[in-house]
Design a protein around this motif. Structure first.
Motif, short mmCIF file in Angstrom:
data_model
loop_
_atom_site.label_atom_id
_atom_site.label_comp_id
_atom_site.label_asym_id
_atom_site.label_seq_id
_atom_site.Cartn_x
_atom_site.Cartn_y
_atom_site.Cartn_z
N GLU A 153 3.26 11.60 7.44
CA GLU A 153 2.69 10.49 8.19
C GLU A 153 1.18 10.41 8.03
O GLU A 153 0.59 9.35 8.16
CB GLU A 153 3.05 10.63 9.67
CG GLU A 153 4.53 10.39 9.96
CD GLU A 153 4.88 10.59 11.42
OE1 GLU A 153 3.99 11.03 12.17
OE2 GLU A 153 6.02 10.31 11.80
N ASN A 154 0.54 11.54 7.74
CA ASN A 154 -0.92 11.58 7.66
C ASN A 154 -1.46 11.56 6.24
O ASN A 154 -2.67 11.67 6.05
CB ASN A 154 -1.43 12.84 8.38
CG ASN A 154 -1.13 12.82 9.87
OD1 ASN A 154 -1.22 11.77 10.51
ND2 ASN A 154 -0.75 13.96 10.43
N VAL A 155 -0.58 11.45 5.25
CA VAL A 155 -1.05 11.48 3.87
C VAL A 155 -1.88 10.24 3.57
O VAL A 155 -1.65 9.15 4.11
CB VAL A 155 0.15 11.58 2.90
CG1 VAL A 155 0.93 10.27 2.88
CG2 VAL A 155 -0.32 11.95 1.50
N ASN A 156 -2.86 10.40 2.71
CA ASN A 156 -3.75 9.29 2.35
C ASN A 156 -3.22 8.60 1.10
O ASN A 156 -3.13 9.19 0.03
CB ASN A 156 -5.16 9.83 2.10
CG ASN A 156 -6.15 8.72 1.76
OD1 ASN A 156 -5.95 7.57 2.16
ND2 ASN A 156 -7.20 9.05 1.05
N LEU A 157 -2.86 7.33 1.24
CA LEU A 157 -2.35 6.56 0.11
C LEU A 157 -3.50 5.77 -0.50
O LEU A 157 -4.15 4.98 0.17
CB LEU A 157 -1.24 5.61 0.56
CG LEU A 157 -0.41 4.99 -0.55
CD1 LEU A 157 0.50 6.02 -1.20
CD2 LEU A 157 0.44 3.84 -0.01
N LEU A 158 -3.75 5.98 -1.79
CA LEU A 158 -4.93 5.41 -2.44
C LEU A 158 -4.66 4.09 -3.16
O LEU A 158 -5.58 3.50 -3.71
CB LEU A 158 -5.49 6.43 -3.45
CG LEU A 158 -5.93 7.78 -2.88
CD1 LEU A 158 -6.22 8.75 -4.01
CD2 LEU A 158 -7.14 7.61 -1.99
N LEU A 159 -3.42 3.64 -3.16
CA LEU A 159 -3.05 2.52 -4.02
C LEU A 159 -3.83 1.26 -3.69
O LEU A 159 -4.45 0.63 -4.57
CB LEU A 159 -1.55 2.25 -3.89
CG LEU A 159 -0.95 1.28 -4.92
CD1 LEU A 159 -1.22 1.77 -6.33
CD2 LEU A 159 0.53 1.13 -4.69
N THR A 160 -3.82 0.83 -2.42
CA THR A 160 -4.49 -0.41 -2.06
C THR A 160 -6.01 -0.29 -2.17
O THR A 160 -6.71 -1.30 -2.29
CB THR A 160 -4.12 -0.83 -0.63
OG1 THR A 160 -4.37 0.27 0.27
CG2 THR A 160 -2.64 -1.20 -0.54
N GLU A 161 -6.51 0.94 -2.13
CA GLU A 161 -7.96 1.15 -2.27
C GLU A 161 -8.42 0.78 -3.68
O GLU A 161 -9.49 0.21 -3.87
CB GLU A 161 -8.29 2.61 -1.97
CG GLU A 161 -9.77 2.94 -2.10
CD GLU A 161 -10.05 4.40 -1.78
OE1 GLU A 161 -11.08 4.91 -2.26
OE2 GLU A 161 -9.24 5.02 -1.06
#
Length: 424
Positions: A153-161
């Motif tokens: 739940e706390n993982v950082n997803l970089l795709l939209t960045e």
């Protein structure tokens, strides 16, 4: 209940399966239309579930004349409500349709065809309750499972960045269909097997390699990141073997969090072996089922004691058409996979009067938190795939770049290891 004669109706605030009041065959015939465009339209057209049936078929004809051997090509699309089918069930039903078509062309039509009965999924519910009891008796492991849930739940997803999507992007699913030839597919199977890696783990390791390449090209400076992904799992693997087809939606997504460094390509086989090890462990230890089962437990003490503090919640029968497999995870992942495997044993694609030239499977993901779902299967020695991506979460540039790099890397692995395989 016959899987093709069902509808869904609401009663007492729950939705239930019913047998249709009147049987229907929802077939539409189109002419000279692109199968890809019809596929997209079908996945964005709702099914009247209250009336039924929970499926429909589209036959696309063309002006193609008969060839010298008295054959011609056409396209058939089947659309199913996800409440009654998963990938395994859909392929089984398509196999029965192919048999009917073969009999019709051959003039040997039977009076009755059995497309299979819907399995109510009691095996799945029993399995979840068994794992709930296991968690209750193993508090340390239960704590570990809770920690895994929190980590995802706390993982950082970089795709939209790195790939920002316009705010006015249409909420729809787009698709990319493709296929690898027999030579490449065969070489990949042999290569992965020679390395002690399952085909699924090998392919998904390439997916992650592609992801890192794309992110680095976009400016990623981290030496290592964690890639959250999800993978459809056929729950029938845990059930007792049955002579029936066990049709229905009996799958769920398992989640993996893979540490991946920027040099994954240089150390690909070590990375793939570690991915394979983690995937195998999650499946054998029923981790994803435990992540569902842990929700049946609650703390009843302010002090986090584990002797009597873990209590089973009251067992309330869930609505029959909302199994855990259909509930989207609250977090986003880079991609999800649905690998049906080699389907030659359940889909007889070469018959006397009809044969399959190309097969693609996909689903609409516009109402889930998925960025991209990749569906693939092997039929007649060829690896077919369909990349479904959410247009309001993923850009066309990203999806096209992903496919281009994926095909190049798969061909590279296939070609670079050909001599090694022959020597072995």
């Amino acid at each position: 209940m016959d899987v093709l004669h069902m509808c869904i109706r609401k009663e007492n605030d729950h939705y239930w399966f019913y047998k249709m009041d009147e049987e229907k065959i929802p077939l539409q015939v189109l002419k000279n239309q692109s199968p890809e465009s019809v596929f997209s339209k079908e996945t964005h057209t709702c099914i009247d579930s209250a009336t039924g049936p929970l499926w429909r078929a589209t036959y696309i004809t063309s002006d193609e004349t008969l060839k010298e051997n008295n054959t011609f090509s056409s396209n058939i699309l089947f659309t199913f409500h996800h409440a009654i089918v998963d990938g395994y069930t859909a392929i089984n039903i398509c196999n029965n349709f192919l048999k009917v078509l073969n009999d019709v062309i051959g003039g040997n039509v039977q009076k009755l065809y059995d497309f299979g009965q819907l399995n109510d999924g009691n095996e799945k519910e029993e399995l979840i309750m068994q794992r709930t009891e296991y968690l209750k008796m193993n508090p340390e492991y239960c704590t570990k499972i809770r920690g895994i849930e929190s980590k995802f739940e706390n993982v950082n997803l970089l795709l939209t960045e790195y790939f920002p999507v316009p705010k006015d992007a249409e909420k729809k699913t787009k698709y990319i269909h493709g296929e690898l030839n027999e030579e490449i597919t065969s070489n990949l199977i042999k290569v992965f097997k020679s390395k002690g890696i399952s085909f699924h783990a090998g392919i998904c390791s390439v997916f992650n390699w592609v992801l890192m390449d794309i992110l680095i090209e976009k400016g990623l400076t981290n030496d290592e990141i964690e890639l959250p992904t999800k993978h459809a799992l056929n729950l029938r693997r845990y059930w007792k073997k049955s002579s029936s087809g066990q049709l229905g939606t009996h799958a769920l997504f398992i989640r993996l969090l893979s540490k991946t460094d920027k040099n994954v390509g240089d150390n690909f086989w070590e990375y793939a072996k570690e991915f394979n090890k983690e995937l195998k462990s999650v499946i054998e230890n029923m981790q994803e089922i435990d992540l569902i089962a842990v929700k049946n437990l609650k703390y009843t003490s302010v002090e986090r004691q584990y002797d009597d503090s873990l209590k089973l919640l009251e067992k309330v029968p869930p609505p029959p058409i909302t199994p855990p497999s259909l509930i989207p995870h609250p977090h986003k992942t880079f991609y999800g996979t649905s690998n049906i495997g080699d389907i030659s044993s359940i889909l007889k694609g070469q018959r006397d009067n009809v044969s399959i030239k190309f097969l693609s499977c996909g689903t609409s993901i516009r109402n889930t938190t998925s960025n991209m779902n990749i569906f693939f299967q092997t039929l007649q020695g060829r690896l077919g795939y369909c990349m479904a991506y959410s247009a309001y979460l993923v850009t066309d540039d990203y999806a096209n770049s992903f496919e281009e790099k994926l095909i190049k890397k798969l061909k590279f692995i296939s070609n670079s290891n050909r001599s090694e395989i022959k020597n072995k």
